[in-house]
Design an enzyme around this catalytic site. Structure first.
Site, PDB file in Angstrom:
ATOM      1  N   LYS A 155      -1.455   5.167   8.654  1.00  0.00           N
ATOM      2  CA  LYS A 155      -0.662   5.261   7.418  1.00  0.00           C
ATOM      3  C   LYS A 155      -1.592   5.486   6.210  1.00  0.00           C
ATOM      4  O   LYS A 155      -1.370   6.376   5.390  1.00  0.00           O
ATOM      5  CB  LYS A 155       0.147   3.965   7.233  1.00  0.00           C
ATOM      6  CG  LYS A 155       0.845   3.853   5.885  1.00  0.00           C
ATOM      7  CD  LYS A 155       1.379   2.451   5.604  1.00  0.00           C
ATOM      8  CE  LYS A 155       1.702   2.307   4.118  1.00  0.00           C
ATOM      9  NZ  LYS A 155       2.136   0.980   3.728  1.00  0.00           N
ATOM     10  N   THR A 181       0.873  -1.182   0.000  1.00  0.00           N
ATOM     11  CA  THR A 181       0.000   0.000   0.000  1.00  0.00           C
ATOM     12  C   THR A 181       0.902   1.222   0.000  1.00  0.00           C
ATOM     13  O   THR A 181       1.633   1.455   0.974  1.00  0.00           O
ATOM     14  CB  THR A 181      -0.892   0.030   1.266  1.00  0.00           C
ATOM     15  OG1 THR A 181      -1.668  -1.160   1.307  1.00  0.00           O
ATOM     16  CG2 THR A 181      -1.813   1.236   1.244  1.00  0.00           C
ATOM     17  N   LYS A 211      -7.622   1.714  -3.151  1.00  0.00           N
ATOM     18  CA  LYS A 211      -7.275   1.247  -1.797  1.00  0.00           C
ATOM     19  C   LYS A 211      -7.404   2.375  -0.764  1.00  0.00           C
ATOM     20  O   LYS A 211      -8.008   2.194   0.291  1.00  0.00           O
ATOM     21  CB  LYS A 211      -5.841   0.698  -1.816  1.00  0.00           C
ATOM     22  CG  LYS A 211      -5.221   0.420  -0.481  1.00  0.00           C
ATOM     23  CD  LYS A 211      -5.691  -0.868   0.135  1.00  0.00           C
ATOM     24  CE  LYS A 211      -5.118  -1.040   1.536  1.00  0.00           C
ATOM     25  NZ  LYS A 211      -5.675  -2.174   2.242  1.00  0.00           N
TER      26      LYS A 211
HETATM   27  P1  NAD Z   1       5.936  -6.057   7.154  1.00  0.00           P
HETATM   28  O1  NAD Z   1       6.700  -4.941   7.758  1.00  0.00           O
HETATM   29  O2  NAD Z   1       5.584  -7.244   7.984  1.00  0.00           O
HETATM   30  O3  NAD Z   1       6.717  -6.588   5.843  1.00  0.00           O
HETATM   31  C1  NAD Z   1       7.472  -5.779   4.992  1.00  0.00           C
HETATM   32  C2  NAD Z   1       8.738  -6.549   4.652  1.00  0.00           C
HETATM   33  O4  NAD Z   1       9.489  -5.824   3.680  1.00  0.00           O
HETATM   34  C3  NAD Z   1       9.669  -6.760   5.855  1.00  0.00           C
HETATM   35  O5  NAD Z   1       9.870  -8.144   6.051  1.00  0.00           O
HETATM   36  C4  NAD Z   1      10.948  -6.027   5.458  1.00  0.00           C
HETATM   37  O6  NAD Z   1      12.123  -6.657   5.931  1.00  0.00           O
HETATM   38  C5  NAD Z   1      10.852  -6.082   3.946  1.00  0.00           C
HETATM   39  N1  NAD Z   1      11.712  -5.103   3.284  1.00  0.00           N
HETATM   40  C6  NAD Z   1      11.801  -3.771   3.510  1.00  0.00           C
HETATM   41  N2  NAD Z   1      12.714  -3.207   2.664  1.00  0.00           N
HETATM   42  C7  NAD Z   1      13.200  -4.225   1.901  1.00  0.00           C
HETATM   43  C8  NAD Z   1      14.157  -4.298   0.858  1.00  0.00           C
HETATM   44  N3  NAD Z   1      14.829  -3.224   0.444  1.00  0.00           N
HETATM   45  N4  NAD Z   1      14.417  -5.502   0.296  1.00  0.00           N
HETATM   46  C9  NAD Z   1      13.756  -6.619   0.723  1.00  0.00           C
HETATM   47  N5  NAD Z   1      12.827  -6.608   1.698  1.00  0.00           N
HETATM   48  C10 NAD Z   1      12.557  -5.429   2.291  1.00  0.00           C
HETATM   49  O7  NAD Z   1       4.601  -5.393   6.548  1.00  0.00           O
HETATM   50  P2  NAD Z   1       3.259  -6.155   6.069  1.00  0.00           P
HETATM   51  O8  NAD Z   1       2.261  -6.128   7.172  1.00  0.00           O
HETATM   52  O9  NAD Z   1       3.623  -7.420   5.402  1.00  0.00           O
HETATM   53  O10 NAD Z   1       2.732  -5.089   4.986  1.00  0.00           O
HETATM   54  C11 NAD Z   1       3.313  -4.981   3.706  1.00  0.00           C
HETATM   55  C12 NAD Z   1       2.489  -3.997   2.902  1.00  0.00           C
HETATM   56  O11 NAD Z   1       1.130  -4.452   2.815  1.00  0.00           O
HETATM   57  C13 NAD Z   1       2.426  -2.585   3.510  1.00  0.00           C
HETATM   58  O12 NAD Z   1       2.478  -1.644   2.479  1.00  0.00           O
HETATM   59  C14 NAD Z   1       1.075  -2.571   4.223  1.00  0.00           C
HETATM   60  O13 NAD Z   1       0.529  -1.275   4.339  1.00  0.00           O
HETATM   61  C15 NAD Z   1       0.250  -3.442   3.286  1.00  0.00           C
HETATM   62  N6  NAD Z   1      -0.904  -4.104   3.915  1.00  0.00           N
HETATM   63  C16 NAD Z   1      -0.777  -4.700   5.131  1.00  0.00           C
HETATM   64  C17 NAD Z   1      -1.891  -5.323   5.695  1.00  0.00           C
HETATM   65  C18 NAD Z   1      -1.788  -6.001   7.054  1.00  0.00           C
HETATM   66  O14 NAD Z   1      -2.842  -6.325   7.625  1.00  0.00           O
HETATM   67  N7  NAD Z   1      -0.591  -6.262   7.558  1.00  0.00           N
HETATM   68  C19 NAD Z   1      -3.120  -5.338   5.020  1.00  0.00           C
HETATM   69  C20 NAD Z   1      -3.202  -4.755   3.750  1.00  0.00           C
HETATM   70  C21 NAD Z   1      -2.083  -4.134   3.209  1.00  0.00           C
END
Ligand code: NAD
Length: 294
Positions: free
Chosen positions: A243, A93, A168
């Protein structure tokens, strides 16, 4: 079988990638956190040494990263290394402007691209029932749809580059506003001596009916599966709601749209976060509102 690179194996990315493995694809993963890589390996992913190594032979590259700056930095790093004609899908997102920049990087490198953020949370990611909102050309979407299928309950093509992100943040602005509305109604009902169940029974079958009431009811009792019944453990954390509300406010300012309730919701969630509520489910804002009411 498609070779898919999956970059960003956090709370969402790991279970999403696992469903691609289950569907019979070869999935090559990369993340910066060793524990996430270990879990991905257990899910059957092949682990790459770095992001460039993950994409070298990929037909499709999926990113699931925290924010726009991460997506643009990773796209800049990997786009030149991916085979020409590969499809890039970003499911993070992020802000609409960064999403459009990511599409431009893909185009410069002769890649197809789709922005495809999701709704449904970690439960939907594990169950393979996420709603994907996609933006990009018809050609890119046609290629993305079968790849997304094992992770999806619903896939909607919302329009051109950035339209998925636009859908979204508009959806989540409705969600943030409606949760505050439902929570305020319960707080007022309490002051008027109305039981939670009575208000729920009326509003859930009347014109106040909405998802924040019937699925994520912010008081314990009426909806047993809602986070209120487990001390507001997320679910969908208030920090993530903040966010998304900030993203919708940035977009509203850039586009010149009037969103006064969206602005108010962003302020209330910012205050709730500042008071330590960020790790709670976003329905926990009801506790903040009770405090605000004295
Ligand atoms: P998270 O922080 O658990 O996962 C993000 C991952 O990206 C981490 O493991 C981090 O190490 C990795 N990362 C960051 N920079 C990196 C790089 N340069 N190279 C490789 N890996 C890298 O977050 P999440 O909850 O999985 O959310 C991910 C996305 O999905 C976000 O944008 C969030 O807003 C969106 N989202 C989350 C949810 C939810 O319920 N968690 C629901 C809908 C959307």
């Amino acid at each position: 079988m498609t070779t898919i690179a999956f970059i960003g194996l956090g709370n969402m990315g790991n279970p999403m990638a696992a469903n691609l493995v289950k569907a019979g694809h070869k999935v090559i993963g990369f993340d910066l956190i060793p524990e996430n890589l270990a879990l991905a390996k257990e899910h059957g992913l092949t682990i790459a040494e770095d992001a460039q190594g993950a994409v070298k032979e990929a037909d499709v590259v999926i990113t699931m990263l925290p924010a726009g700056k991460h997506v643009l930095s990773v796209y800049g790093e990997i786009a030149p290394w991916a085979p020409k004609g590969a499809l890039f899908i970003d499911s993070s997102t992020i802000d609409v402007e960064s999403a459009r920049k990511a599409h431009a990087i893909a185009r410069e490198n002769r890649l197809l691209s789709v922005d495809a953020p999701v709704s449904g949370g970690t439960g939907g990611a594990a169950a393979g029932s996420l709603t994907f909102m996609a933006g990009g050309s018809k050609e890119a979407f046609a290629r993305a749809e079968p790849v997304l299928q094992p992770m999806a309950g619903r896939i909607v093509h919302c329009g051109d580059d950035g339209a998925g992100q636009a859908a979204k943040i508009c959806n989540n602005m409705i969600l943030g506003i409606s949760m505050i509305g439902v929570a305020e109604a319960f707080v007022l009902g309490e002051k008027l001596g109305l039981s939670h169940q009575a208000l729920f029974d009326v509003a859930s079958t009347s014109s106040g009916q909405c998802w924040s009431l019937t699925t994520y009811c912010p008081v314990p009792g009426p909806v047993p599966a809602s986070p209120a019944n487990r001390d507001y453990k997320p679910g969908f954390a208030a920090a993530l709601m903040l966010k998304d509300l900030k993203l919708s406010q940035e977009a509203a300012q850039a586009a010149g749209a009037a969103t006064p309730l969206g602005a108010e919701a962003a302020q209330l969630y910012a205050l709730f976060n500042a008071q330590g509520g960020g790790g709670a489910d976003f329905s926990g804002i009801i506790n903040f509102l009770r405090g605000a009411n004295g």
